[in-house]
Design a protein around this motif. Structure first.
Motif, PDB file in Angstrom:
ATOM      1  N   PHE A   1      24.079  32.334 -34.371  1.00 37.42           N
ATOM      2  CA  PHE A   1      22.524  32.345 -34.825  1.00 37.42           C
ATOM      3  C   PHE A   1      21.378  31.734 -34.103  1.00 37.42           C
ATOM      4  O   PHE A   1      20.453  32.112 -34.156  1.00 37.42           O
ATOM      5  N   THR A   2      21.716  30.604 -33.829  1.00 38.96           N
ATOM      6  CA  THR A   2      20.490  30.174 -32.927  1.00 38.96           C
ATOM      7  C   THR A   2      20.346  30.362 -31.803  1.00 38.96           C
ATOM      8  O   THR A   2      18.786  30.415 -31.386  1.00 38.96           O
ATOM      9  N   ALA A   3      21.386  30.918 -31.382  1.00 39.54           N
ATOM     10  CA  ALA A   3      21.271  31.526 -29.992  1.00 39.54           C
ATOM     11  C   ALA A   3      20.585  32.852 -29.607  1.00 39.54           C
ATOM     12  O   ALA A   3      20.023  32.658 -28.488  1.00 39.54           O
ATOM     13  N   HIS A   4      20.951  33.236 -30.855  1.00 39.88           N
ATOM     14  CA  HIS A   4      19.942  35.057 -30.926  1.00 39.88           C
ATOM     15  C   HIS A   4      19.280  34.299 -31.510  1.00 39.88           C
ATOM     16  O   HIS A   4      17.989  35.328 -30.180  1.00 39.88           O
ATOM     17  N   MET A   5      18.584  33.464 -31.593  1.00 35.11           N
ATOM     18  CA  MET A   5      16.902  33.127 -32.138  1.00 35.11           C
ATOM     19  C   MET A   5      16.331  32.811 -30.617  1.00 35.11           C
ATOM     20  O   MET A   5      14.724  33.150 -30.449  1.00 35.11           O
ATOM     21  N   HIS A   6      16.839  31.881 -30.289  1.00 36.53           N
ATOM     22  CA  HIS A   6      16.725  31.388 -28.781  1.00 36.53           C
ATOM     23  C   HIS A   6      16.021  32.560 -27.586  1.00 36.53           C
ATOM     24  O   HIS A   6      15.242  32.481 -27.396  1.00 36.53           O
ATOM     25  N   ASP A   7      17.886  33.157 -27.986  1.00 37.14           N
ATOM     26  CA  ASP A   7      17.407  34.714 -27.172  1.00 37.14           C
ATOM     27  C   ASP A   7      16.305  35.432 -27.420  1.00 37.14           C
ATOM     28  O   ASP A   7      15.287  36.483 -26.588  1.00 37.14           O
TER      29      ASP A   7
END
Length: 266
Positions: free
Chosen positions: A158-164
């Protein structure tokens, strides 16, 4: 769409509905009446030094969350009133639309209302849908591995998608991350209190330091950060070092003034 059109008056002050979702146009009068009902009606959810959150039921039975932002203090009165910076509620309303456009979970923004006197911002209200997720990340503070491990894996994705997507929640803390497990076993998340966001490139340092405030065993953080690093093609060992150092600094400062409500491993 935000508008400056006058909508109503309350206690000799001007009330303006700055935003109203097209899906809730038929409830305009109901929503405009909520500021006057806030103190005596509604189900209490949270009340801090400055803000109050209550739950109200819309005419169709939908549960709505109303957050009242108290009037700004000192120079912030001028900063927000003169448009030098957007008020917290307006930012949260705008940011919610951005997050949802990027498929990042957050409650739907329904309306944003301001009260002004002599052109100066007083109180404001943000109305959103209620998130149905029944858990907060506070639970990771005392969770067993069989609970926190799958949450760590899912939160990393979830966080990786948001940061990407170039989006970072600047108050990425347990009370602002709701989660639940769906019938298919997938763990899903929703972000709240989103008036403080960063938009732009998020490198390994900014991204990994974003986990500093999270509760839970050290192993929970390590699993989370390693999975996050793999998702974003970062060096895992470097990512863990950055995250744990940011965590150590935050919690070292925090426990000088506050009790730490979980077993802290630094």
């Amino acid at each position: 769409m935000f508008t400056k059109k006058k909508c109503s008056t309350f206690a000799d002050n001007m009330i303006r509905m700055q935003f109203l979702s097209t899906r809730y146009q038929q409830y305009r009068d109901f929503l405009l009446a909520l500021p006057a009902r806030m103190d005596r009606e509604g189900e209490y959810v949270y009340g801090g030094k400055r803000n109050l959150i209550k739950r109200f039921t819309a005419p169709d039975g939908e549960q709505l969350i109303v957050k009242r932002f108290h009037r700004p203090r000192f120079l912030n009165i001028l900063v927000y009133s003169w448009g030098l910076r957007k008020p917290k509620g307006e930012r949260a309303c705008r940011y919610a639309a951005v997050l949802r456009d990027h498929h990042i979970g957050t409650p739907e923004p329904i309306a944003y209302i301001e009260e002004r006197q002599g052109g100066l911002l007083r109180e404001s209200w943000l109305i959103t849908s209620q998130c149905p997720y029944g858990h907060l990340l506070y639970e990771m503070g005392t969770a067993e591995p069989e609970v926190y491990e799958p949450v760590a894996h899912a939160l990393a994705v979830f966080t990786a998608h948001m940061h990407d997507e170039g989006i970072l929640h600047k108050d990425f803390s347990p009370g602002n991350i709701l989660w639940d497990r769906k019938e298919d076993g997938n763990i899903v998340f929703s972000l709240v209190d989103i008036n403080r966001m960063y938009f732009g490139d998020i490198d390994i340092h900014r991204g990994c330091a974003n986990f500093a405030r999270l509760w839970g065993p050290k192993r929970f953080i390590e699993i989370l950060v390693r999975d996050y690093a793999r998702q974003r093609h970062f060096d895992e060992e470097k990512a863990v070092v950055i995250a744990l150092e940011a965590r150590r600094k935050f919690w070292t400062r925090f426990r000088k003034k506050h009790d730490v409500p979980f077993q802290l491993e630094l």
